[in-house]
Design a protein around this motif. Structure first.
Motif, PDB file in Angstrom:
ATOM      1  N   ALA A   1      23.356 -19.691 -15.831  1.00  0.00           N
ATOM      2  CA  ALA A   1      23.361 -18.301 -15.376  1.00  0.00           C
ATOM      3  C   ALA A   1      23.319 -18.226 -13.850  1.00  0.00           C
ATOM      4  O   ALA A   1      24.023 -17.410 -13.243  1.00  0.00           O
ATOM      5  CB  ALA A   1      22.179 -17.548 -15.983  1.00  0.00           C
ATOM      6  N   CYS A   2      22.521 -19.076 -13.242  1.00  0.00           N
ATOM      7  CA  CYS A   2      22.396 -19.072 -11.789  1.00  0.00           C
ATOM      8  C   CYS A   2      23.690 -19.579 -11.144  1.00  0.00           C
ATOM      9  O   CYS A   2      24.175 -19.018 -10.152  1.00  0.00           O
ATOM     10  CB  CYS A   2      21.214 -19.932 -11.370  1.00  0.00           C
ATOM     11  N   PHE A   3      24.265 -20.632 -11.707  1.00  0.00           N
ATOM     12  CA  PHE A   3      25.530 -21.180 -11.204  1.00  0.00           C
ATOM     13  C   PHE A   3      26.619 -20.111 -11.241  1.00  0.00           C
ATOM     14  O   PHE A   3      27.328 -19.887 -10.248  1.00  0.00           O
ATOM     15  CB  PHE A   3      25.926 -22.384 -12.056  1.00  0.00           C
ATOM     16  N   ASP A   4      26.775 -19.451 -12.372  1.00  0.00           N
ATOM     17  CA  ASP A   4      27.808 -18.422 -12.505  1.00  0.00           C
ATOM     18  C   ASP A   4      27.561 -17.269 -11.540  1.00  0.00           C
ATOM     19  O   ASP A   4      28.508 -16.738 -10.938  1.00  0.00           O
ATOM     20  CB  ASP A   4      27.847 -17.895 -13.939  1.00  0.00           C
ATOM     21  N   PHE A   5      26.304 -16.873 -11.392  1.00  0.00           N
ATOM     22  CA  PHE A   5      25.973 -15.763 -10.502  1.00  0.00           C
ATOM     23  C   PHE A   5      26.391 -16.079  -9.070  1.00  0.00           C
ATOM     24  O   PHE A   5      27.000 -15.244  -8.389  1.00  0.00           O
ATOM     25  CB  PHE A   5      24.457 -15.490 -10.561  1.00  0.00           C
ATOM     26  N   ILE A   6      26.075 -17.279  -8.597  1.00  0.00           N
ATOM     27  CA  ILE A   6      26.375 -17.653  -7.217  1.00  0.00           C
ATOM     28  C   ILE A   6      27.875 -17.672  -6.968  1.00  0.00           C
ATOM     29  O   ILE A   6      28.366 -17.111  -5.966  1.00  0.00           O
ATOM     30  CB  ILE A   6      25.744 -19.020  -6.873  1.00  0.00           C
ATOM     31  N   PHE A   7      28.647 -18.281  -7.856  1.00  0.00           N
ATOM     32  CA  PHE A   7      30.090 -18.379  -7.617  1.00  0.00           C
ATOM     33  C   PHE A   7      30.794 -17.041  -7.831  1.00  0.00           C
ATOM     34  O   PHE A   7      31.809 -16.765  -7.179  1.00  0.00           O
ATOM     35  CB  PHE A   7      30.689 -19.502  -8.459  1.00  0.00           C
ATOM     36  N   ASP A   8      30.272 -16.187  -8.699  1.00  0.00           N
ATOM     37  CA  ASP A   8      30.807 -14.828  -8.811  1.00  0.00           C
ATOM     38  C   ASP A   8      30.514 -14.041  -7.540  1.00  0.00           C
ATOM     39  O   ASP A   8      31.357 -13.267  -7.064  1.00  0.00           O
ATOM     40  CB  ASP A   8      30.191 -14.113 -10.017  1.00  0.00           C
ATOM     41  N   TYR A   9      29.318 -14.224  -7.009  1.00  0.00           N
ATOM     42  CA  TYR A   9      28.902 -13.546  -5.772  1.00  0.00           C
ATOM     43  C   TYR A   9      29.836 -13.946  -4.624  1.00  0.00           C
ATOM     44  O   TYR A   9      30.291 -13.108  -3.844  1.00  0.00           O
ATOM     45  CB  TYR A   9      27.461 -13.943  -5.467  1.00  0.00           C
ATOM     46  N   LEU A  10      30.128 -15.234  -4.518  1.00  0.00           N
ATOM     47  CA  LEU A  10      31.032 -15.722  -3.482  1.00  0.00           C
ATOM     48  C   LEU A  10      32.439 -15.154  -3.677  1.00  0.00           C
ATOM     49  O   LEU A  10      33.095 -14.738  -2.709  1.00  0.00           O
ATOM     50  CB  LEU A  10      31.071 -17.249  -3.491  1.00  0.00           C
ATOM     51  N   ALA A  11      32.911 -15.143  -4.910  1.00  0.00           N
ATOM     52  CA  ALA A  11      34.258 -14.631  -5.180  1.00  0.00           C
ATOM     53  C   ALA A  11      34.384 -13.164  -4.793  1.00  0.00           C
ATOM     54  O   ALA A  11      35.441 -12.731  -4.297  1.00  0.00           O
ATOM     55  CB  ALA A  11      34.607 -14.825  -6.658  1.00  0.00           C
ATOM     56  N   GLU A  12      33.323 -12.399  -5.001  1.00  0.00           N
ATOM     57  CA  GLU A  12      33.344 -10.989  -4.602  1.00  0.00           C
ATOM     58  C   GLU A  12      33.522 -10.831  -3.095  1.00  0.00           C
ATOM     59  O   GLU A  12      34.001  -9.800  -2.618  1.00  0.00           O
ATOM     60  CB  GLU A  12      32.045 -10.300  -5.040  1.00  0.00           C
ATOM     61  N   ARG A  13      33.155 -11.858  -2.341  1.00  0.00           N
ATOM     62  CA  ARG A  13      33.300 -11.847  -0.876  1.00  0.00           C
ATOM     63  C   ARG A  13      34.499 -12.689  -0.436  1.00  0.00           C
ATOM     64  O   ARG A  13      34.583 -13.084   0.717  1.00  0.00           O
ATOM     65  CB  ARG A  13      31.996 -12.351  -0.247  1.00  0.00           C
ATOM     66  N   GLU A  14      35.393 -12.940  -1.372  1.00  0.00           N
ATOM     67  CA  GLU A  14      36.655 -13.656  -1.121  1.00  0.00           C
ATOM     68  C   GLU A  14      36.444 -15.112  -0.715  1.00  0.00           C
ATOM     69  O   GLU A  14      37.287 -15.699  -0.046  1.00  0.00           O
ATOM     70  CB  GLU A  14      37.506 -12.925  -0.063  1.00  0.00           C
ATOM     71  N   VAL A  15      35.313 -15.694  -1.088  1.00  0.00           N
ATOM     72  CA  VAL A  15      35.103 -17.137  -0.938  1.00  0.00           C
ATOM     73  C   VAL A  15      35.375 -17.732  -2.314  1.00  0.00           C
ATOM     74  O   VAL A  15      34.535 -17.695  -3.213  1.00  0.00           O
ATOM     75  CB  VAL A  15      33.671 -17.459  -0.471  1.00  0.00           C
ATOM     76  N   ARG A  16      36.588 -18.270  -2.474  1.00  0.00           N
ATOM     77  CA  ARG A  16      37.054 -18.649  -3.801  1.00  0.00           C
ATOM     78  C   ARG A  16      37.451 -20.127  -3.855  1.00  0.00           C
ATOM     79  O   ARG A  16      38.125 -20.619  -2.953  1.00  0.00           O
ATOM     80  CB  ARG A  16      38.260 -17.797  -4.210  1.00  0.00           C
ATOM     81  N   PHE A  17      37.058 -20.781  -4.917  1.00  0.00           N
ATOM     82  CA  PHE A  17      37.432 -22.159  -5.172  1.00  0.00           C
ATOM     83  C   PHE A  17      38.584 -22.191  -6.180  1.00  0.00           C
ATOM     84  O   PHE A  17      38.510 -21.537  -7.232  1.00  0.00           O
ATOM     85  CB  PHE A  17      36.247 -22.951  -5.730  1.00  0.00           C
ATOM     86  N   GLU A  18      39.615 -22.953  -5.850  1.00  0.00           N
ATOM     87  CA  GLU A  18      40.709 -23.184  -6.794  1.00  0.00           C
ATOM     88  C   GLU A  18      40.395 -24.462  -7.570  1.00  0.00           C
ATOM     89  O   GLU A  18      40.172 -25.520  -6.970  1.00  0.00           O
ATOM     90  CB  GLU A  18      42.036 -23.336  -6.054  1.00  0.00           C
ATOM     91  N   ILE A  19      40.380 -24.363  -8.887  1.00  0.00           N
ATOM     92  CA  ILE A  19      39.992 -25.491  -9.737  1.00  0.00           C
ATOM     93  C   ILE A  19      41.224 -26.025 -10.461  1.00  0.00           C
ATOM     94  O   ILE A  19      41.957 -25.278 -11.108  1.00  0.00           O
ATOM     95  CB  ILE A  19      38.923 -25.061 -10.763  1.00  0.00           C
ATOM     96  N   THR A  20      41.452 -27.307 -10.314  1.00  0.00           N
ATOM     97  CA  THR A  20      42.536 -27.977 -11.039  1.00  0.00           C
ATOM     98  C   THR A  20      41.979 -29.193 -11.760  1.00  0.00           C
ATOM     99  O   THR A  20      40.930 -29.730 -11.379  1.00  0.00           O
ATOM    100  CB  THR A  20      43.669 -28.415 -10.081  1.00  0.00           C
ATOM    101  N   GLU A  21      42.702 -29.630 -12.766  1.00  0.00           N
ATOM    102  CA  GLU A  21      42.219 -30.777 -13.546  1.00  0.00           C
ATOM    103  C   GLU A  21      43.415 -31.609 -13.999  1.00  0.00           C
ATOM    104  O   GLU A  21      44.454 -31.068 -14.375  1.00  0.00           O
ATOM    105  CB  GLU A  21      41.414 -30.300 -14.748  1.00  0.00           C
ATOM    106  N   GLU A  22      43.255 -32.913 -13.927  1.00  0.00           N
ATOM    107  CA  GLU A  22      44.290 -33.819 -14.409  1.00  0.00           C
ATOM    108  C   GLU A  22      43.671 -34.927 -15.237  1.00  0.00           C
ATOM    109  O   GLU A  22      42.513 -35.310 -15.013  1.00  0.00           O
ATOM    110  CB  GLU A  22      45.086 -34.409 -13.249  1.00  0.00           C
ATOM    111  N   SER A  23      44.445 -35.400 -16.185  1.00  0.00           N
ATOM    112  CA  SER A  23      43.964 -36.449 -17.077  1.00  0.00           C
ATOM    113  C   SER A  23      43.995 -37.798 -16.363  1.00  0.00           C
ATOM    114  O   SER A  23      44.923 -38.114 -15.623  1.00  0.00           O
ATOM    115  CB  SER A  23      44.810 -36.508 -18.338  1.00  0.00           C
TER     116      SER A  23
END
Length: 380
Positions: free
Chosen positions: A355-377
């Motif tokens: 819950a705390c992790f999601d809250f922090i990254f949602d808070y950042l995204a609201e201020r346009e601090v966004r992480f792009e997540i990619t994944e490869e095998s």
């Protein structure tokens, strides 16, 4: 909720402005610099107080009556300031990048019943949160690599660099031996070594070199391969190596014309003005976090990329945004009752709380601090 921010530098100012904008806190900001405090005078919802934060008893006097403290002082003051805050029994979120081992403060925080979240910036900070979440949810994390740099957009001779956070902390990055983890063992390498080139869209090629950024992860994480590297424009590392290896960063006094001087003091006196961001000068924060491991039975590499820019509307630097807003997010998470563990909590421990992790990254995204997540095998 009554909150006091200790330190009104670039990051402290960003934290204070963000917390004040929410209108939910009774906010005070303390700093020895009246110039720094004057920048906050027009902000509604906060009070400024001029105070010498290193003076005996001053921290206890300022903190009295508050519900939470934000520590935003320069690194050399950080450990002592955090310890004095914990002694008062008030919860604290800290972003100072101090050199000392923080763990002796853990028992004090436990005894006082204090929740003390430290290193709550972008890196250390967001990078630790990401690793902590992965260790809590993946079957196995095999490797952690963090590359991060705060840079001026415009590159000027000779250094192609401006200090987007405390300049004395930047110099410490170049002198402090870097601790890495290889094969499950801590190894020590000189800072500014093992240079590698990385390419980023919109920024181009940067050079990454060893710095001592793992910090608390050396104690809290069991990942067998870990490193953090600082990034600069190509050529900067060689210049810093030249200064370091010639002795310009030495702390032992030398005699010059009959006077004892410390080379580091002279160097800092010259570099700090040269590295000062001009008013309105734009910066960029570039970060890449790579995790190798096993998720749902498959070996993968997950990458978190951040590219954040100076805010022209507010005049807040990117490094202040990414560092300060992470800290402010943690403050709000604690105000929401999402985190209240007593003792010393580096961000990787906070990241284990979904819950705390999601809250922090949602808070950042609201201020346009966004992480792009990619994944490869990584399966063969």
């Amino acid at each position: 909720m009554r909150i006091i921010v200790l330190g009104a530098g670039r990051v402290g100012e960003a934290i204070a402005r963000d917390l004040a904008a929410g209108g939910r806190f009774e906010l005070t900001v303390a700093d020895v610099s009246q110039v720094a405090l004057d920048r906050l005078t027009p902000v509604e919802g906060l009070t400024t107080v001029r105070a010498d934060l290193v003076a005996g008893g001053e921290i206890a006097r300022l903190v009295a009556g508050h519900d939470l403290v934000v520590g935003a002082v320069p690194g050399p003051m950080g450990f002592a300031t955090l310890g004095r805050v914990i002694e008062t029994g008030v919860d604290v979120v800290d972003i100072s990048f101090f050199e000392e081992d923080p763990w002796p403060l853990n028992q004090l925080a436990m005894d006082r019943g204090v929740t003390a979240v430290m290193d709550c910036g972008v890196a250390p900070g967001c990078s630790n949160l990401i690793l902590g979440r992965a260790e809590a949810t993946w079957e196995r994390v095999e490797a952690f690599r963090c590359y991060v740099g705060g840079l001026p957009v415009a590159r000027h001779w000779p250094y192609q660099y401006k200090a987007v956070f405390s300049p004395i902390d930047v110099i410490a990055e170049y002198t402090r031996p870097a601790r890495l983890v290889e094969g499950g063992e801590v190894v020590i390498r000189p800072a500014l070594t093992e240079v590698e080139a990385l390419d980023f869209d919109e920024v181009g090629t940067l050079e990454a070199f060893n710095t001592d950024g793992l910090r608390t992860l050396l104690e809290t994480s069991k990942v067998p391969e870990m490193k953090e590297k600082t990034m600069r424009y190509p050529g900067h590392c060689e210049q810093m190596c030249m200064l370091r290896d010639t002795g310009f960063f030495d702390e032992d006094p030398i005699e010059v014309g009959g006077t004892k001087v410390r080379p580091i003091d002279v160097t800092a006196g010259l570099l700090i003005p040269a590295w000062q961001l001009e008013e309105g000068e734009e910066d960029v924060t570039v970060m890449r976090v790579e995790l190798d491991g096993v998720v749902e039975g498959e070996r993968v590499m997950r990458t978190y990329d951040l590219l954040d820019r100076y805010d022209r509307q507010t005049g807040i630097t990117s490094m202040a945004r990414t560092t300060g807003y992470t800290c402010a997010a943690m403050v709000n998470a604690m105000a929401e009752g999402l985190y209240s563990e007593p003792g010393l909590s580096p961000p990787e421990l906070v990241g284990r709380n979904q819950a705390c992790f999601d809250f922090i990254f949602d808070y950042l995204a609201e201020r346009e601090v966004r992480f792009e997540i990619t994944e490869e095998s990584l399966q063969r």
